[in-house]
Design a protein around this motif. Structure first.
Motif, short mmCIF file in Angstrom:
data_model
loop_
_atom_site.label_atom_id
_atom_site.label_comp_id
_atom_site.label_asym_id
_atom_site.label_seq_id
_atom_site.Cartn_x
_atom_site.Cartn_y
_atom_site.Cartn_z
N GLY A 95 -6.16 3.75 5.80
CA GLY A 95 -5.03 2.68 5.90
C GLY A 95 -4.65 2.49 7.47
O GLY A 95 -5.40 2.86 8.21
N HIS A 131 -10.98 -1.27 8.18
CA HIS A 131 -9.66 -1.39 7.49
C HIS A 131 -8.83 -0.15 8.18
O HIS A 131 -8.15 0.77 7.01
CB HIS A 131 -9.85 -1.29 6.04
CG HIS A 131 -10.69 -2.44 5.67
ND1 HIS A 131 -10.76 -3.86 6.02
CD2 HIS A 131 -11.95 -2.43 4.72
CE1 HIS A 131 -11.68 -4.58 5.62
NE2 HIS A 131 -12.71 -3.60 4.71
N CYS A 149 -4.62 1.38 -2.98
CA CYS A 149 -5.71 1.64 -1.93
C CYS A 149 -6.65 2.56 -2.61
O CYS A 149 -6.57 3.40 -3.35
CB CYS A 149 -4.78 2.64 -1.04
SG CYS A 149 -6.08 3.13 0.37
N VAL A 201 -5.04 -1.59 1.32
CA VAL A 201 -5.29 -0.07 1.79
C VAL A 201 -3.91 0.40 2.05
O VAL A 201 -3.93 1.85 2.11
CB VAL A 201 -6.39 0.15 2.86
CG1 VAL A 201 -7.86 -0.42 2.48
CG2 VAL A 201 -5.85 -0.38 4.11
N ASP A 202 -2.96 -0.25 2.44
CA ASP A 202 -1.65 0.36 2.76
C ASP A 202 -1.00 0.34 1.75
O ASP A 202 0.48 0.62 1.77
CB ASP A 202 -1.09 -0.31 4.00
CG ASP A 202 -1.97 -0.37 5.26
OD1 ASP A 202 -2.07 1.05 5.65
OD2 ASP A 202 -2.33 -1.20 5.98
N ASP A 223 -7.83 -7.09 3.60
CA ASP A 223 -7.73 -5.67 3.01
C ASP A 223 -6.62 -4.90 3.43
O ASP A 223 -6.75 -3.54 3.49
CB ASP A 223 -9.20 -4.90 3.00
CG ASP A 223 -10.10 -5.52 2.49
OD1 ASP A 223 -10.20 -5.79 1.18
OD2 ASP A 223 -11.28 -5.51 2.83
#
Length: 248
Positions: A202, A161, A196, A190-191, A187
């Motif tokens: 990210g 990720h 997150c 994550v950004d 996923d």
């Protein structure tokens, strides 16, 4: 009893409950769901996926007539087993040929092989575990040789990720996706700075955006409408091939 400290669970127990009431904000609820989903399991094996995303996968597998899932990131095998069982169900309804397969890739498959064997001693009949790095173009060639001729593939990217691995997975494996098929990058959450998980670098969504802007990525479109249930770990990640693959 399976030790929870080793990322596995006793399949007789339920995952933690998410409590929501009229005083809970949507962001609080979403964060609680994120904490819960990493403590869920399937057939006694850890599966870190939202139920809503699994339901969308069911729709996508059915509509695209997927016979083979190429899973990039095996971890502990729960999702590998889940995908295999969904493909068996499609075959049972006559939606796809009987010869279904999950080809699951990770750097080290020893742990996953042991856990899958504990859940299903005969898992190797329709699950192939491949050890390798998604950044290695040679790995994609090895995986392609395992796909039955003419089989329709869905590719799921669930590795680190971060930008480099996401970009490499798209670059090396997107050619396996047939016309109308899907490449799902997991996923992208994550950004999102509000959601997150701690320690995640990210780069997933930027990698998707950059790849879509290139020649190969231009054959795909982002299906935001497939974020059907309002809660997803994969924003911007449901990618469908809408232009034909070039002839080999």
């Amino acid at each position: 009893m399976i030790d929870t400290d080793t990322d596995n669970f006793d399949g007789d127990r339920l995952p933690p409950t998410v409590v929501a009431d009229h005083e809970t904000t949507l962001l609080e609820y979403r964060r609680a769901r994120g904490r819960q989903h990493v403590r869920d399991w399937y057939a006694g094996l850890r599966i870190k996926k939202f139920p809503e995303d699994l339901r969308v996968f069911e729709h996508v597998l059915w509509s695209s007539r997927t016979q083979v899932v190429v899973e990039l990131g095996t971890h502990l095998g729960g999702s590998t087993l889940w995908f295999r069982d969904r493909l068996r169900t499609l075959a049972g309804y006559g939606r796809v040929p009987e010869a279904v397969r999950v080809i699951s890739v990770d750097l080290d498959q020893s742990r996953a092989a042991a856990l899958l064997g504990s859940a299903d001693p005969h898992f190797a009949r329709d699950i192939t575990l491949v050890a390798g790095d998604v950044r290695d173009p040679g790995l994609a060639e090895r995986v392609e040789r395992l796909v039955p001729p003419g089989a329709r593939c869905l590719v799921v990217e669930d590795t680190l990720h971060e930008y480099d691995t996401t970009a490499a997975a798209l670059r090396n494996f997107a050619h396996l996706v047939p016309d109308g098929g899907f490449f799902v990058v997991e996923d992208g959450i994550v950004d999102d700075p509000d959601l997150c998980p701690p320690g995640m670098p990210g780069g997933v969504v930027p990698a998707i955006t950059d790849w879509l802007a290139g020649d190969r990525g231009s054959a795909f479109t982002t299906r935001r409408d497939l974020e059907l249930y309002g809660v997803t770990s994969h924003p911007h990640g449901w990618l469908q091939r809408v232009r034909r693959r070039p002839a080999p």
